[in-house]
Design an enzyme around this catalytic site. Sequence first.
Site, PDB file in Angstrom:
ATOM      1  N   SER A  43      45.008  36.937  35.418  1.00  4.57           N
ATOM      2  CA  SER A  43      44.205  37.989  34.836  1.00  4.57           C
ATOM      3  C   SER A  43      43.019  38.453  35.682  1.00  4.57           C
ATOM      4  CB  SER A  43      43.688  37.544  33.465  1.00  4.57           C
ATOM      5  OG  SER A  43      42.802  36.446  33.589  1.00  4.57           O
ATOM      6  N   LYS A  80      34.079  38.853  37.538  1.00  2.00           N
ATOM      7  CA  LYS A  80      35.056  39.209  36.498  1.00  2.00           C
ATOM      8  C   LYS A  80      34.325  39.581  35.213  1.00  2.00           C
ATOM      9  CE  LYS A  80      39.294  37.232  34.413  1.00  2.00           C
ATOM     10  NZ  LYS A  80      40.177  36.038  34.402  1.00  2.00           N
ATOM     11  N   SER A 102      44.833  32.215  36.387  1.00  2.00           N
ATOM     12  CA  SER A 102      44.264  33.547  36.565  1.00  2.00           C
ATOM     13  C   SER A 102      43.368  33.754  37.777  1.00  2.00           C
ATOM     14  CB  SER A 102      43.488  33.956  35.314  1.00  2.00           C
ATOM     15  OG  SER A 102      44.395  34.450  34.370  1.00  2.00           O
TER      16      SER A 102
HETATM   17  N1  GLN Z   1      48.816  34.145  32.552  1.00  4.12           N
HETATM   18  C1  GLN Z   1      48.250  33.143  31.702  1.00  4.12           C
HETATM   19  C2  GLN Z   1      48.044  33.715  30.307  1.00  4.12           C
HETATM   20  O1  GLN Z   1      48.397  34.822  30.115  1.00  4.12           O
HETATM   21  C3  GLN Z   1      46.966  32.611  32.265  1.00  4.12           C
HETATM   22  C4  GLN Z   1      45.802  33.496  32.073  1.00  4.12           C
HETATM   23  C5  GLN Z   1      44.526  32.909  32.574  1.00  4.12           C
HETATM   24  O2  GLN Z   1      44.519  31.971  33.378  1.00  4.12           O
HETATM   25  N2  GLN Z   1      43.440  33.423  32.057  1.00  4.12           N
HETATM   26  O3  GLN Z   1      47.539  33.096  29.438  1.00  4.12           O
END
Ligand code: GLN
Length: 488
Positions: A153, A78, A177
């Site tokens: 994400s 990532k 994410s």
């Molecule tokens: N969807 C969550 C957010 O927008 C989690 C994102 C993540 O785990 N990086 O913060």
Amino acid sequence: MQPYQLTIAEASDLLQARELSAEELTRSVLGRIEALDGEIGAYISVAADQALAAARRADEAFSRGEAGPLTGIPLAVKDLICTRGVATTCASRILENFVPPYDATVIEKLRQAGAVVVGKANMDEFAMGSTTENSGLQPTRNPWNGGHVPGGSSGGSAAAVAADMCLGALGSDTGGSIRQPASHCGVVGLKPTYGRVSRFGLVAFASSLDQIGPLGKSTRDCARLLSVISGHDRRDSTSVPEPVPDYEVALDRELGDVTVGIPVEFSVSEGLDPDVSAAVQRAVATIESLGVRCREVRLPHAQYAVAAYYVIAPSEASSNLARYDGVKYGFRDAGGGDLMEMYRRTRSRGFGAEVQRRILIGTYCLSSGYYDAYYRKASQVRALIREDYARAFESCDVILSPVAPTPAPAFGEIADDPLTMYLSDIFTLSANLAGIPALSVPCGFSSAGLPIGLQLSAPHFGEQVLLQVAHRYEQAADLQGKKPPLDG
Ligand code: GLN
């Protein structure tokens, strides 16, 4: 069968037996990326030359008989994990040209284990989002259906694994994410216990919640990746000096007496898609058929997880993102004006809308007069959620739930409405707030043919039992042969 279709465990066996060379394997994966990624958009950058050089070094290691657990295995990372000499953008304009002068600890560990990093995977900007639509650089399509998002994400990592454009990947999970895109793309993804894996070299979103973890085509592959990246690191004061077991060896041990808890609160959740509900019910039946006892447990404060998380995460983000000032590194707006004006223009142009929204919310929640009402209150709720889990784990070893309330949404379906997007994180946020490990393992498909994941969580440092149960379930459910319709 093409080399890129192999799991890590399968490829490793062939490499060890010298029936496949690391260079052939890496070339096969690079060819797959070349053929598909124009359409899917999983990678922000592909480091083909470095990957081939690493593959050749892997082949030399095999000839010397010095192979490690990941020698010659092509992986995606990532794009918020620092890689020396390879751009690390966080999918943000503000870091578009940032080339880290050092490797994150997890990258050092991957390299020591012989892995080949093929490229950097797309994501929501600074990991803020649930669909990868917040990437400031490009969209990523779900390999199962190009009209749908891959989740987020870590959407690029999950799509790359699902489309066989790498054998495994690293993602990061602050509120779901890793697990949620794994669920949406039909792969396995694990968020480790907070402190299990070093965050050194992970660009921070919300430091008390962030963890790096693996995504793979199987539970076994995730177990192997986790064994490699785990461990104490003196450069991350929150990493924990717990011994690192060989998670993969543990997979084949007897399960023993395991009880799975099913939170009553989750089964009555509004907005749970009937296909998801049915797939999770079937998974419960499969797990029971393995001789595992299932019982109800209670997580009474889980309903406040979204509210608490969306105060804590933006608060920490507003502080972490203060460093992008256009002075030290990254993008700087050249529009002129004084220093304050330069900051303002740089940050307004460099950050996307969701990141700016979080900075504003977080700054507000931390400001004098509001801190007690929001940040302190949210921290108190977080403690209650943690206590809920401690109590629930007195009567079970693993907790089961959906990962996401729906299969992968279509493009634009939730991203334009932040509140709907935040609510879709309902099942995943609690594990981060409590700091416990949790994973997503495929458990079926929606009527439209989109993958659905099952979430399992365990007490702190309970990764072993988590992986064992997931592995047994995976064997019984027998969904691994199912692949996205990408080959005509
Ligand atoms: N969807 C969550 C957010 O927008 C989690 C994102 C993540 O785990 N990086 O913060």
